[in-house]
Design a protein around this motif. Structure first.
Motif, PDB file in Angstrom:
ATOM      1  N   GLU A  56      17.475  -5.170  -9.853  1.00  0.00           N
ATOM      2  CA  GLU A  56      18.229  -4.177 -10.582  1.00  0.00           C
ATOM      3  C   GLU A  56      18.709  -2.793  -9.841  1.00  0.00           C
ATOM      4  N   HIS A  57      17.663  -2.322  -9.081  1.00  0.00           N
ATOM      5  CA  HIS A  57      18.225  -0.983  -8.548  1.00  0.00           C
ATOM      6  C   HIS A  57      18.146  -0.860  -7.273  1.00  0.00           C
ATOM      7  N   GLY A  58      17.553  -1.677  -6.452  1.00  0.00           N
ATOM      8  CA  GLY A  58      17.379  -1.766  -4.987  1.00  0.00           C
ATOM      9  C   GLY A  58      16.424  -0.798  -4.444  1.00  0.00           C
ATOM     10  N   ALA A  59      15.595  -0.187  -5.305  1.00  0.00           N
ATOM     11  CA  ALA A  59      14.674   0.805  -5.038  1.00  0.00           C
ATOM     12  C   ALA A  59      13.711   1.068  -5.796  1.00  0.00           C
ATOM     13  N   ILE A  60      12.509   1.394  -5.539  1.00  0.00           N
ATOM     14  CA  ILE A  60      11.364   1.910  -6.400  1.00  0.00           C
ATOM     15  C   ILE A  60      10.809   3.265  -5.522  1.00  0.00           C
ATOM     16  N   GLY A  61      11.131   4.195  -6.393  1.00  0.00           N
ATOM     17  CA  GLY A  61      10.800   5.541  -5.559  1.00  0.00           C
ATOM     18  C   GLY A  61      11.433   5.572  -4.443  1.00  0.00           C
ATOM     19  N   ASP A  62      10.621   5.934  -3.421  1.00  0.00           N
ATOM     20  CA  ASP A  62      10.970   6.245  -1.907  1.00  0.00           C
ATOM     21  C   ASP A  62      11.108   4.880  -0.964  1.00  0.00           C
ATOM     22  N   PHE A  63      10.897   3.530  -1.903  1.00  0.00           N
ATOM     23  CA  PHE A  63      10.900   2.308  -0.905  1.00  0.00           C
ATOM     24  C   PHE A  63      12.237   1.782  -1.600  1.00  0.00           C
ATOM     25  N   ILE A  64      13.105   1.777  -0.563  1.00  0.00           N
ATOM     26  CA  ILE A  64      14.566   1.416  -0.662  1.00  0.00           C
ATOM     27  C   ILE A  64      14.846   0.292   0.160  1.00  0.00           C
ATOM     28  N   VAL A  65      15.578  -0.757  -0.581  1.00  0.00           N
ATOM     29  CA  VAL A  65      15.963  -1.876   0.139  1.00  0.00           C
ATOM     30  C   VAL A  65      17.359  -1.447   1.120  1.00  0.00           C
ATOM     31  N   LYS A  66      16.860  -1.523   2.249  1.00  0.00           N
ATOM     32  CA  LYS A  66      17.970  -1.004   3.197  1.00  0.00           C
ATOM     33  C   LYS A  66      18.567  -2.234   3.990  1.00  0.00           C
ATOM     34  N   ASP A  67      17.761  -3.402   4.124  1.00  0.00           N
ATOM     35  CA  ASP A  67      18.243  -4.618   4.772  1.00  0.00           C
ATOM     36  C   ASP A  67      17.997  -5.865   3.889  1.00  0.00           C
ATOM     37  N   PRO A 118      -2.567   3.840   4.225  1.00  0.00           N
ATOM     38  CA  PRO A 118      -1.101   4.184   4.268  1.00  0.00           C
ATOM     39  C   PRO A 118      -0.285   3.104   5.263  1.00  0.00           C
ATOM     40  N   LEU A 119      -1.108   2.449   5.798  1.00  0.00           N
ATOM     41  CA  LEU A 119      -0.191   1.346   6.594  1.00  0.00           C
ATOM     42  C   LEU A 119      -0.069   0.025   6.091  1.00  0.00           C
ATOM     43  N   MET A 120      -0.458  -0.061   4.699  1.00  0.00           N
ATOM     44  CA  MET A 120      -0.158  -1.331   3.956  1.00  0.00           C
ATOM     45  C   MET A 120       0.954  -2.073   4.193  1.00  0.00           C
ATOM     46  N   GLN A 121       0.954  -3.259   4.511  1.00  0.00           N
ATOM     47  CA  GLN A 121       2.436  -4.138   4.418  1.00  0.00           C
ATOM     48  C   GLN A 121       2.291  -5.156   3.224  1.00  0.00           C
ATOM     49  N   PHE A 122       2.999  -4.736   2.243  1.00  0.00           N
ATOM     50  CA  PHE A 122       2.784  -5.672   0.984  1.00  0.00           C
ATOM     51  C   PHE A 122       4.267  -6.334   0.890  1.00  0.00           C
ATOM     52  N   ALA A 123       4.010  -7.691   0.532  1.00  0.00           N
ATOM     53  CA  ALA A 123       5.122  -8.230   0.236  1.00  0.00           C
ATOM     54  C   ALA A 123       6.102  -7.823  -0.480  1.00  0.00           C
ATOM     55  N   ALA A 124       7.462  -8.169  -0.314  1.00  0.00           N
ATOM     56  CA  ALA A 124       8.590  -7.629  -1.285  1.00  0.00           C
ATOM     57  C   ALA A 124       8.530  -6.108  -1.575  1.00  0.00           C
ATOM     58  N   THR A 125       8.094  -5.577  -0.548  1.00  0.00           N
ATOM     59  CA  THR A 125       8.106  -3.946  -0.629  1.00  0.00           C
ATOM     60  C   THR A 125       8.734  -3.517   0.679  1.00  0.00           C
ATOM     61  N   PRO A 126      10.106  -2.869   0.403  1.00  0.00           N
ATOM     62  CA  PRO A 126      11.005  -2.709   1.980  1.00  0.00           C
ATOM     63  C   PRO A 126       9.867  -1.844   2.886  1.00  0.00           C
ATOM     64  N   PRO A 127       9.967  -2.313   4.195  1.00  0.00           N
ATOM     65  CA  PRO A 127      10.697  -3.295   4.797  1.00  0.00           C
ATOM     66  C   PRO A 127      10.285  -4.799   5.041  1.00  0.00           C
ATOM     67  N   TYR A 128       9.004  -5.055   3.965  1.00  0.00           N
ATOM     68  CA  TYR A 128       8.493  -6.184   4.200  1.00  0.00           C
ATOM     69  C   TYR A 128       8.837  -7.368   3.232  1.00  0.00           C
ATOM     70  N   ASP A 129       9.391  -8.550   3.785  1.00  0.00           N
ATOM     71  CA  ASP A 129       9.654  -9.967   2.672  1.00  0.00           C
ATOM     72  C   ASP A 129       8.614 -10.266   2.249  1.00  0.00           C
ATOM     73  N   PRO A 286       8.529   9.491 -12.546  1.00  0.00           N
ATOM     74  CA  PRO A 286       7.707  10.142 -11.557  1.00  0.00           C
ATOM     75  C   PRO A 286       6.835  11.339 -12.428  1.00  0.00           C
ATOM     76  N   ASP A 287       7.747  12.091 -13.194  1.00  0.00           N
ATOM     77  CA  ASP A 287       6.993  13.218 -14.013  1.00  0.00           C
ATOM     78  C   ASP A 287       7.169  13.113 -15.420  1.00  0.00           C
ATOM     79  N   ILE A 288       6.112  13.445 -16.002  1.00  0.00           N
ATOM     80  CA  ILE A 288       6.184  13.380 -17.533  1.00  0.00           C
ATOM     81  C   ILE A 288       5.518  14.732 -18.065  1.00  0.00           C
ATOM     82  N   THR A 289       5.789  14.803 -19.667  1.00  0.00           N
ATOM     83  CA  THR A 289       4.996  15.719 -20.380  1.00  0.00           C
ATOM     84  C   THR A 289       3.813  14.907 -21.032  1.00  0.00           C
ATOM     85  N   PHE A 290       2.659  15.798 -20.802  1.00  0.00           N
ATOM     86  CA  PHE A 290       1.526  14.902 -21.785  1.00  0.00           C
ATOM     87  C   PHE A 290       0.694  16.128 -22.100  1.00  0.00           C
ATOM     88  N   PRO A 291      -0.233  15.852 -23.326  1.00  0.00           N
ATOM     89  CA  PRO A 291      -1.028  16.621 -23.858  1.00  0.00           C
ATOM     90  C   PRO A 291      -2.344  17.230 -23.058  1.00  0.00           C
TER      91      PRO A 291
END
Length: 365
Positions: A56-67, A118-129, A286-291
């Motif tokens: 739907e959006h081409g991105a989740i946070g800093d993970f952006i589909v560029k290719d 920090p070097l995790m290569q996770f499927a369907a998380t840019p840039p990994y297929d 990313p940021d919310i208000t909580f009690p």
């Protein structure tokens, strides 16, 4: 000698940009130079909320589909190629795929928290297929052999079940006799209820805004349900405690948010008892208000939860194998590979709990 991949399709379901998907027949991955890897023909793949979000959006946070990126990461398949150093899997073995591969050498990995690598290569998380493809190459130790009586369809649900195992077992540390409230009755929320039941929780409350989801939750694993109202978080919390008979205890021992919705998170801190445990499993804004006052004066133990770690996949398979978690009940429909985009539409509109896409070489649909 004929190869097991001869005449087979490596068609892949590719996201180019939001709502722009194509099929492409890609080269079959080679394991000739990968002694510790196996080649798996992917049989079934489930659709996760993150897949839909990228679509739907081409991105989740800093993970952006560029290719262009192959979608999918909840998969099971059949081993069709084995590296020279692999001795725990053989041709024809049916496996659940753990779709993220850590570096194995950093501090987090060596601490036993490879999900935080920090070097995790996770499927369907840019840039990994991802795994919505004909053939998938993977380290053999991240492929888990399925017992003979566990189907490949069930194998595709081991991934979301491992998420729930990590939330309930590792982070919430649910014990027999405890009371558990789970906010959100999507697949992960439902599986959290089921794992809590398997761990011996005495009371399991499923909370959502959709009545049909709660009906399923009651049939699946929950002992109580509550449909969230358009009232204050404190009122919803008070109603949950009343409906579930938790007033005298001052709240639930464990509250898990599997929704990521701000109102649910706010209510959760009013539902958990003094000295109880709260786990954030769902991702939202990313940021919310909580009690914060409720959090402090109750001295609540708060933990985040991210994917799964060491032992979670094996335990998930054991829960399915033993019949303690009936993941097959979550499967609403199985569709052919050519109907992948339509499957994404159904997940987006909430028509299904879990839909499976058969791999391009799967003929049983």
């Amino acid at each position: 000698m004929a190869s097991p991949t001869d005449g087979k399709s490596n068609s892949s379901f590719i996201l180019n940009k939001p709502h722009d998907v194509t099929y492409q027949d890609r080269p079959v991955p080679s394991i000739e130079q990968s002694p510790h890897e196996v080649l798996v023909a992917v049989n079934y793949t489930g659709i996760c909320g993150s897949d839909v979000h990228y679509w739907e959006h081409g991105a989740i946070g800093d993970f952006i589909v560029k290719d262009p990126m192959v979608l999918g990461h909840e998969s099971a398949g059949t081993v069709v190629g084995v590296g020279s150093a692999v001795d725990d899997l053989k041709l024809g073995d049916r496996v659940a795929l753990e779709p993220g591969y850590p570096c194995r050498r950093c501090t987090r990995c060596l601490e036993g928290h490879y999900n935080l690598c920090p070097l995790m290569q996770f499927a369907a998380t840019p840039p990994y297929d991802g795994t919505l493809t004909g053939f998938w190459k993977a380290p053999s130790d991240f492929c888990y052999k399925l017992p003979d009586h566990v189907s490949l369809q069930e194998g595709a649900l081991i991934e979301p079940l491992a998420v729930a195992v990590h939330i309930v077992g590792k982070q919430a540390r649910v014990k027999p006799g405890q009371t558990v409230v789970v906010m959100g009755a999507g697949p992960v929320g439902l599986l959290c209820c089921a794992v809590a039941k398997a761990y011996g929780a005495s009371k399991i409350v499923s909370v959502d805004i959709v009545e049909s989801k709660l009906r399923f939750a009651r049939e699946f694993a929950a002992t109580h349900t509550y449909i969230s109202q358009r009232v204050s978080p404190q009122e919803n919390a008070a109603n949950i405690l009343k409906e579930a008979g938790l007033e005298s205890a001052g709240g639930a021992d464990v509250v898990i948010d599997a929704s990521g919705a701000e109102p649910s998170i706010q209510a959760s801190l009013h539902v958990v008892r003094v000295g109880g445990t709260y786990v954030q499993g769902g991702m939202g804004k990313p940021d919310i208000t909580f009690p914060i006052v409720a959090l402090c004066v109750k001295e609540v133990t708060v933990r985040g939860s991210f994917r799964y770690g060491s032992g979670d996949y094996r335990l998930a398979i054991e829960l399915v194998s033993s019949g303690k978690v009936a993941v097959k009940k979550l499967i609403s429909e199985t569709v052919p590979f050519t109907s992948a985009e339509a499957a994404f539409q159904k997940v987006k509109t909430g028509e299904v709990i879990k839909i499976l896409i058969a791999g391009p070489n799967e003929k049983d649909v």
